[in-house]
Every structure is written in structure tokens, then in C-alpha cells.
Design an enzyme around this catalytic site. Sequence first.
Site, mmCIF file in Angstrom:
data_model
loop_
_atom_site.group_PDB
_atom_site.id
_atom_site.type_symbol
_atom_site.label_atom_id
_atom_site.label_comp_id
_atom_site.label_asym_id
_atom_site.label_seq_id
_atom_site.Cartn_x
_atom_site.Cartn_y
_atom_site.Cartn_z
ATOM 1 N N GLU A 123 0.844 -1.215 0.000
ATOM 2 C CA GLU A 123 0.000 0.000 0.000
ATOM 3 C C GLU A 123 0.868 1.250 0.000
ATOM 4 O OE1 GLU A 123 -2.880 -0.289 3.144
ATOM 5 O OE2 GLU A 123 -3.766 -2.085 2.302
ATOM 6 N N HIS A 171 -7.928 1.497 1.433
ATOM 7 C CA HIS A 171 -7.788 1.176 2.868
ATOM 8 C C HIS A 171 -8.505 2.218 3.740
ATOM 9 C CE1 HIS A 171 -5.053 -0.948 6.017
ATOM 10 N NE2 HIS A 171 -6.253 -0.701 6.494
HETATM 11 N N1 LIG Z 1 -9.897 -2.216 6.300
HETATM 12 C C1 LIG Z 1 -9.663 -1.605 7.440
HETATM 13 O O1 LIG Z 1 -9.508 -0.381 7.501
HETATM 14 C C2 LIG Z 1 -9.599 -2.396 8.702
HETATM 15 C C3 LIG Z 1 -9.187 -3.703 8.677
HETATM 16 N N2 LIG Z 1 -9.126 -4.424 9.837
HETATM 17 C C4 LIG Z 1 -8.686 -5.814 9.743
HETATM 18 O O2 LIG Z 1 -9.742 -6.652 10.171
HETATM 19 C C5 LIG Z 1 -9.195 -7.707 10.936
HETATM 20 C C6 LIG Z 1 -10.261 -8.269 11.855
HETATM 21 O O3 LIG Z 1 -10.602 -7.320 12.839
HETATM 22 P P1 LIG Z 1 -11.532 -7.735 14.091
HETATM 23 O O4 LIG Z 1 -12.757 -8.391 13.630
HETATM 24 O O5 LIG Z 1 -11.634 -6.539 14.945
HETATM 25 O O6 LIG Z 1 -10.579 -8.800 14.789
HETATM 26 P P2 LIG Z 1 -10.996 -9.956 15.813
HETATM 27 O O7 LIG Z 1 -9.727 -10.346 16.495
HETATM 28 O O8 LIG Z 1 -12.163 -9.538 16.630
HETATM 29 O O9 LIG Z 1 -11.465 -11.144 14.846
HETATM 30 C C7 LIG Z 1 -10.601 -11.886 14.051
HETATM 31 C C8 LIG Z 1 -11.098 -13.319 14.064
HETATM 32 O O10 LIG Z 1 -10.400 -14.053 13.070
HETATM 33 C C9 LIG Z 1 -10.139 -15.348 13.598
HETATM 34 N N3 LIG Z 1 -9.058 -15.917 12.810
HETATM 35 C C10 LIG Z 1 -7.746 -15.599 12.827
HETATM 36 N N4 LIG Z 1 -7.090 -16.287 11.880
HETATM 37 C C11 LIG Z 1 -8.004 -17.054 11.246
HETATM 38 C C12 LIG Z 1 -7.939 -17.978 10.171
HETATM 39 N N5 LIG Z 1 -6.790 -18.241 9.552
HETATM 40 N N6 LIG Z 1 -9.085 -18.580 9.781
HETATM 41 C C13 LIG Z 1 -10.256 -18.326 10.404
HETATM 42 N N7 LIG Z 1 -10.373 -17.458 11.425
HETATM 43 C C14 LIG Z 1 -9.265 -16.828 11.839
HETATM 44 C C15 LIG Z 1 -9.854 -15.120 15.065
HETATM 45 O O11 LIG Z 1 -10.012 -16.279 15.820
HETATM 46 C C16 LIG Z 1 -10.882 -14.032 15.392
HETATM 47 O O12 LIG Z 1 -12.099 -14.586 15.853
HETATM 48 C C17 LIG Z 1 -8.015 -7.036 11.666
HETATM 49 O O13 LIG Z 1 -7.044 -7.975 12.042
HETATM 50 C C18 LIG Z 1 -7.485 -6.082 10.634
HETATM 51 O O14 LIG Z 1 -6.469 -6.685 9.883
HETATM 52 C C19 LIG Z 1 -9.493 -3.885 11.036
HETATM 53 C C20 LIG Z 1 -9.915 -2.585 11.104
HETATM 54 C C21 LIG Z 1 -9.954 -1.719 9.959
HETATM 55 O O1 LIG Z 2 -5.774 3.159 10.527
HETATM 56 C C1 LIG Z 2 -6.074 2.881 9.374
HETATM 57 O O2 LIG Z 2 -6.109 3.697 8.486
HETATM 58 C C2 LIG Z 2 -6.359 1.463 8.994
HETATM 59 C C3 LIG Z 2 -7.246 0.759 9.944
HETATM 60 C C4 LIG Z 2 -6.911 -0.671 9.998
HETATM 61 O O3 LIG Z 2 -6.616 -1.295 9.015
HETATM 62 C C5 LIG Z 2 -6.936 -1.342 11.298
HETATM 63 O O4 LIG Z 2 -7.392 -0.735 12.268
HETATM 64 O O5 LIG Z 2 -6.488 -2.495 11.356
#
Ligand SMILES: NC(=O)C1=CN([C@@H]2O[C@H](COP(=O)(O)OP(=O)(O)OC[C@H]3O[C@@H](n4cnc5c(N)ncnc54)[C@H](O)[C@@H]3O)[C@@H](O)[C@H]2O)C=CC1
Ligand SMILES: O=C(O)CCC(=O)C(=O)O
Length: 300
Positions: free
Chosen positions: A258, A276
Amino acid sequence: MAKILVADGMDRNAAKELTNMGHELVIEHLDVPELKRELGNYDVIIVRSATKIRKEVIDAVAGSNLKLIIRAGVGLDNIDVSYAREKGIAVENTPKASSASVAELTIAHMFSLARFLYISNVTMRDGMWYKKAYKGIELSGKTLGLIGFGRIAIEVAKRASVLGMKVIYTDIITKDGYDEFSCVTKEELIKTSDFISLHIPFIKEVGPVLSENEFNMMKDGVYIVNCARGGVVDEEALIKALDSGKVAGAAIDVFEEEPTKNKKLFTHEKVSLTPHIGASTKEAQARIGLEIIDKVKEYF
Ligand SMILES: NC(=O)C1=CN([C@@H]2O[C@H](COP(=O)(O)OP(=O)(O)OC[C@H]3O[C@@H](n4cnc5c(N)ncnc54)[C@H](O)[C@@H]3O)[C@@H](O)[C@H]2O)C=CC1
Ligand SMILES: O=C(O)CCC(=O)C(=O)O
């Protein structure tokens, strides 16, 4: 009181509040050589995803003033977390604040794919009227498979089921209390979903969870949504599956690199794109700001 470097910006009200609490804030993005030189003068650094805090930066500042790295967000893949902790630097994130915003973007991308919103916005600006080409599908009645069933996926599931979708999920941890959604194996999810959306962290040692093998098992005409992390889907395998028609469309908020330089991907006519912005809403950033204040209070 702490000297705090805000490297990738933060909510203005929260920044003001930290200053009112007596902390000294410097709002400036530093590149790696600058971080190595200057980060040791700060007690805290607050980052989003743009600033990478890898071993070389940690080595340069180990034993200095730096006590706390705050990731203003969820994913910690831009920080060498265990190495920082080994060197006595605490690492915190703000995991709860952005779930609803990421879930809404996920749903928005599903509508964008189903009804060609992303591409008709481009072609109409070029003076085209491709009404016949944009015969879409309804989300209602389709099966949505969620890979990972944590905070964000649960918010997606609730919204999708209100839209009339059948929601199934797979997770490496057993989740209790969600009987309205079916827990299935990854293989079953891959074989039976009309839409597959990923909500898992990127772990280098695990690598992509959707690669050529998984794409081959999917239903013809499946849709893929990735608002998690670039590395969890193999971009080259995805392009191949889009080209062959196996995948009807993909929506992507996050990329292996990115800003992405994968031109084949970002110019693909079946790809709905955002840069993103999953957590980039006023509400999420305000809540993240409040969580940051709580974290700083815990340490100073
Ligand atoms: N696009 C964006 O701006 C954002 C992206 N994210 C991404 O979203 C992801 C998820 O966030 P949350 O739901 O808050 O996290 P979370 O920790 O609440 O949920 C993640 C889940 O994935 C499961 N998991 C991990 N590896 C796995 C696999 N290989 N197969 C199946 N399940 C698996 C875990 O057990 C957990 O239940 C973050 O790690 C981050 O990378 C988060 C916030 C913003
Ligand atoms: O802070 C950001 O812009 C990205 C958010 C995100 O990907 C995260 O919270 O994991």
C-alpha cells in the site's frame, strides 16, 4: 507528562484533549531514517497503518525514552509487536472502535459488486450508457461466507442477515452465542458461498488463506470481499480467478503493498476498489481517539 509523536494523524478533539491533559503532542509523519534518529526523544508514538515500526526502528530506540507504541486501529501487522515488548516497549491498539465502520464498508462493497456501482460510475463519466451490461443480482437469498468471526465479522453478519442473506462462518476459535449463523468448515464455506468476505488478521507465517487451491474449489461466479488485510488473499491467484470467470467480482480495501502498484488488479474491470478506508469515518476515528486517551491515561 508524556511527549507524544502522532505519526499518521488522529482525531482533532482527542488530540486537543491530550494537550489539555498536559501532554506535548507533535503531529508529524517521519520516514524510517527519521524515526531511527528522532523517536527515542518521545515517550509515546501513535500510528495508523502508514508508519511501520519494524525491528530496525525498535533497535535504534531501545533503551531510550520510548515506552509505548499505540496503534490507532486494530491490525498490528505494521509493528514487530513481540520484539518491541522484548525490548521493554509496550504496544497497545484500539480494537473495538472501528468494527461498525468496517462492517458498513464491507456491505457497501457487496452492493457495489452486485449492482456494478463501481464500474458504472466510471463508464458513465466517459459518456457511456451500458444499461444491458449491468444486469445485477440481489443480495437477498444469497449465502455470505465469513472467514474469521470476530468483532467486525459479527457486525457484518448482523447487517447481512437483515438484508435476507444466509450467513455462514468459519473461525479457528469456537464462538458461542451466535446460533442464528452457521459455523462450518473452511472447505464447506469455500464450496457453498456466493459471497466470501474475510475478517482475519494477516499473519506472515500463515500467509494467504485464499490461494489458487481455494479459488478452484469455489462456486462459479463467486464474489470476494477483502476489507481485512492484503496478504490474506493471494493477489495473483485472485487476478487469475477473475480472468477465468471463476470469480465474478472482487471488492478490495486492502492490498499486499500500500499504496498498491498492482496495475493488473487496480485496473481490472471486475474489481471494486477503496484505498484502505475501512476505519476512515468520523465516528470510528472519534471512538479511536477516546480509546487512545484511555491508553495514555493507563501509562502516564
Ligand atoms: N480495512 C480496514 O480499515 C480495517 C481492517 N481491519 C482488519 O480486520 C481484521 C479483523 O478485525 P476484528 O474483527 O476486529 O478482529 P478480531 O480479532 O475480533 O477477529 C478476528 C477473528 O479471526 C479469527 N481468525 C484468525 N485467523 C483465522 C484464520 N486463519 N481462519 C479463520 N479465522 C481466523 C480469530 O479467531 C478471530 O475470531 C483485523 O485484524 C485487521 O487486519 C481492522 C480494522 C480496519
Ligand atoms: O488506521 C487505518 O487507516 C487502517 C485501519 C486498519 O486497518 C486497522 O485498524 O487495522
